[in-house]
Design a protein around this motif. Structure first.
Motif, PDB file in Angstrom:
ATOM      1  N   ASP A   1      -1.474  -5.259   6.641  1.00  0.00           N
ATOM      2  CA  ASP A   1      -0.729  -4.047   6.291  1.00  0.00           C
ATOM      3  C   ASP A   1      -0.417  -3.227   7.541  1.00  0.00           C
ATOM      4  N   ARG A   2      -1.425  -3.059   8.392  1.00  0.00           N
ATOM      5  CA  ARG A   2      -1.266  -2.268   9.626  1.00  0.00           C
ATOM      6  C   ARG A   2      -0.332  -2.966  10.616  1.00  0.00           C
ATOM      7  N   THR A   3      -0.452  -4.272  10.774  1.00  0.00           N
ATOM      8  CA  THR A   3       0.389  -5.011  11.723  1.00  0.00           C
ATOM      9  C   THR A   3       1.857  -4.940  11.330  1.00  0.00           C
TER      10      THR A   3
ATOM     11  N   LEU B   1      10.895  -1.833  -2.424  1.00  0.00           N
ATOM     12  CA  LEU B   1      10.064  -2.375  -3.503  1.00  0.00           C
ATOM     13  C   LEU B   1       8.819  -2.991  -2.878  1.00  0.00           C
ATOM     14  N   ILE B   2       7.661  -2.542  -3.335  1.00  0.00           N
ATOM     15  CA  ILE B   2       6.374  -3.015  -2.807  1.00  0.00           C
ATOM     16  C   ILE B   2       5.658  -3.766  -3.921  1.00  0.00           C
ATOM     17  N   PRO B   3       5.829  -5.094  -4.010  1.00  0.00           N
ATOM     18  CA  PRO B   3       5.210  -5.835  -5.119  1.00  0.00           C
ATOM     19  C   PRO B   3       3.694  -5.955  -5.002  1.00  0.00           C
ATOM     20  N   TYR B   4       3.175  -5.947  -3.762  1.00  0.00           N
ATOM     21  CA  TYR B   4       1.726  -6.097  -3.557  1.00  0.00           C
ATOM     22  C   TYR B   4       1.197  -4.883  -2.798  1.00  0.00           C
ATOM     23  N   ARG B   5       0.192  -4.238  -3.344  1.00  0.00           N
ATOM     24  CA  ARG B   5      -0.389  -3.071  -2.667  1.00  0.00           C
ATOM     25  C   ARG B   5      -1.046  -3.445  -1.340  1.00  0.00           C
ATOM     26  N   GLU B   6      -1.530  -4.674  -1.255  1.00  0.00           N
ATOM     27  CA  GLU B   6      -2.367  -5.049  -0.112  1.00  0.00           C
ATOM     28  C   GLU B   6      -1.596  -5.099   1.199  1.00  0.00           C
ATOM     29  N   ILE B   7      -0.356  -5.561   1.185  1.00  0.00           N
ATOM     30  CA  ILE B   7       0.449  -5.622   2.407  1.00  0.00           C
ATOM     31  C   ILE B   7       1.830  -5.036   2.118  1.00  0.00           C
TER      32      ILE B   7
ATOM     33  N   ARG C   1      -0.897 -13.751   9.797  1.00  0.00           N
ATOM     34  CA  ARG C   1      -0.052 -13.985   8.614  1.00  0.00           C
ATOM     35  C   ARG C   1       1.272 -13.235   8.741  1.00  0.00           C
ATOM     36  N   VAL C   2       1.198 -11.983   9.175  1.00  0.00           N
ATOM     37  CA  VAL C   2       2.418 -11.174   9.300  1.00  0.00           C
ATOM     38  C   VAL C   2       3.278 -11.669  10.458  1.00  0.00           C
ATOM     39  N   ALA C   3       2.662 -11.880  11.621  1.00  0.00           N
ATOM     40  CA  ALA C   3       3.420 -12.301  12.804  1.00  0.00           C
ATOM     41  C   ALA C   3       4.121 -13.634  12.565  1.00  0.00           C
ATOM     42  N   SER C   4       3.424 -14.596  11.967  1.00  0.00           N
ATOM     43  CA  SER C   4       4.005 -15.922  11.780  1.00  0.00           C
ATOM     44  C   SER C   4       4.995 -15.977  10.621  1.00  0.00           C
ATOM     45  N   SER C   5       5.076 -14.905   9.836  1.00  0.00           N
ATOM     46  CA  SER C   5       6.062 -14.846   8.754  1.00  0.00           C
ATOM     47  C   SER C   5       7.455 -14.514   9.278  1.00  0.00           C
TER      48      SER C   5
END
Length: 502
Positions: free
Chosen positions: A130-132, A213-219, A12-16
């Motif tokens: 989050d880690r990636t 700004l971090i809208p989502y804690r998860e990532i 998800r992160v890489a392809s974003s």
């Protein structure tokens, strides 16, 4: 499962990012990400993920040559800025030296190669994402530092990095538009949005922002902590969902900017938006909302959305939250702290059957949860508003539907109001032959139920008004189980009614 395996978070992160390609080292069957992303995000372009399939030939000969060949081939064909290699939990069983694969491939590639530094046995999709993201940010900032390419000055005017907007995120694209608009209204320049739509070459500009700004804690939280520790960039992690939280988020931003030498006062803006742009404050005093006061609801989802929704229901709309829960067990302390004053009970679990049974136990008027809770609600005849992932195609609306900011408050008000059974709706459905007169009645929330309804029992049950039918059905089944009955006919239904007043 409420969250996918670790490699989904990495992909998800890489392809974003723009011009970043991911290679998934996996057996056939683990490569469903491309289909999922193309369908849900309605992607027009090729999803930048390639599977390096582990098959019996690879197992016999070893994966190194195949993986290295795949990396170098994609580097030549697509000339990406970065290739991210990730195993899946299945291919991790092989315990291959993937670091060595990356080092080998890097010798023949023009772009950068990274191995996702994630323990695929210990973390889930959200933790891995989050880690990636933190790993990629750290890599490029350290690379720029070594080359002396890091900008040394902040932007002249207040600016922000919005961190954590990613593909397959719940309403992420809509929230991002609303957050950009909100920042613009506050006179705050957007420095970078990551990872969605960003180039890895832009990451060196992250330290120019005044705050994150971090809208989502998860990532995004790991990245924010890294940027604060290494570059002294403060971050705001108050999710701007609902009138109160949006005001709290803006107030925190005001404090941060003024502490850094700015001179802003957003109180007039907050008041105007609350009174005239957001309909939530007005709606909470209307007769419609008063009709919801005291109604019972349950809330379940990821930390960000479940905590925010619990507060909105309890303190902004006067709805009784019987219990609130999260499946983010790794961050449960924060969740407990956030919602403890707004609900009767807190549930932390990733077992969907436990949540289904908890819903059946309290029989709320409405559920606010994930798509999994929506399915539970259908079986129990309880309406459900979807507020968090796991997602469905309907959670990627073509129209504009943010959950954050002041426009988000309007969307949430509609979601809450329309999720409750309204007025004469069930009686009208009965009169006009609506969906509540359907013949099929499920056997309860447990898949192991061995009770059957006879035709005469079912016909009598269908005569009961829809808004109480679910409760009557469950109480009758409880009556039958206590007496060891395997079948519910008309006589059993009447007996239950006389005995327990169902």
């Amino acid at each position: 499962m409420y969250t996918g395996p670790a490699h989904i978070g990495t992909l998800r992160v890489a392809s974003s990012f723009k011009n970043v390609h991911a290679i998934m080292h996996a057996p056939l069957g683990d490569d469903y990400f491309n289909v999922m992303r193309s369908m849900l995000e309605r992607e027009r372009n090729f999803t930048p993920v390639t599977a390096s399939i582990v098959d019996r030939h690879v197992l016999a000969q070893g994966s190194q040559e195949k993986v290295v060949d795949n990396i170098t081939r994609k580097d030549q064909e697509l000339t990406p800025d970065l290739i991210v290699l990730t195993p899946t939990c299945t291919s991790s069983i092989l315990q291959e030296d993937l670091h060595n694969f990356v080092e080998r491939a890097q010798m023949d590639c023009q772009g950068d190669i990274l191995l996702a530094d994630v323990n695929h046995y210990r973390v889930n999709e959200l933790q891995a994402g989050d880690r990636t993201l933190e790993q990629i940010v750290r890599f490029y900032l350290q690379k720029s530092q070594k080359k002396g390419e890091l900008p040394q000055e902040k932007t002249p005017n207040p600016s922000v990095n919005i961190i954590g907007i990613s593909t397959l995120g719940f309403h992420n694209q809509h929230d991002c538009k609303e957050l950009k608009k909100l920042m613009g209204d506050l006179g705050i320049q957007i420095n970078l949005v990551i990872p969605e739509g960003a180039s890895v070459h832009e990451l060196k500009n992250l330290p120019q922002a005044w705050f994150n700004l971090i809208p989502y804690r998860e990532i995004g939280l790991m990245t924010a902590n890294y940027l604060e520790a290494e570059f002294g960039i403060p971050y705001v992690d108050i999710t701007p969902m609902g009138v109160v939280n949006t005001a709290n988020c803006i107030n925190r931003i005001q404090q941060v900017i003024n502490r850094l030498g700015g001179n802003v006062d957003y109180q007039e803006f907050i008041e105007e938006q609350t009174l005239y742009i957001s309909q939530a404050a007005w709606f909470s005093r209307s007769i419609d909302c008063q009709n919801l006061t005291g109604k019972k609801a349950v809330v379940f989802g990821d930390n960000t959305h479940a905590a925010a929704m619990t507060k909105i229901l309890a303190r902004e709309m006067g709805i009784h939250v019987v219990w609130a829960g999260t499946y983010c067990k790794h961050d449960s302390e924060w969740f407990r702290e956030q919602v403890s004053n707004y609900c009767d009970e807190i549930i932390v679990t990733d077992d969907h059957t436990e949540i289904g049974n908890a819903i059946a136990r309290v029989e709320p008027s409405a559920i606010f949860g994930t798509q999994m809770e929506r399915h539970v609600g259908k079986r129990l005849n309880i309406p459900c508003g979807v507020i968090a992932a796991p997602v469905h195609i309907q959670d990627f609306p073509v129209g504009y539907k943010p959950f954050m900011g002041y426009e988000g408050t309007n969307q949430l008000v509609d979601l809450v109001y329309n999720s409750f059974t309204l007025g004469m709706e069930d009686h009208l459905l009965e009169i006009f032959g609506g969906h509540d007169t359907k013949e099929v009645i499920t056997k309860g929330i447990s898949a192991t139920s061995d009770l059957n309804w006879t035709k005469d029992g079912l016909a009598e049950l269908n005569k009961i008004p829809g808004f109480v039918r679910g409760k009557v059905k469950r109480n009758t089944e409880k009556f039958a189980r206590e007496r060891g009955l395997k079948e519910i006919n008309l006589e059993v239904l009447y007996a239950a009614k006389e005995t327990v007043g169902v």
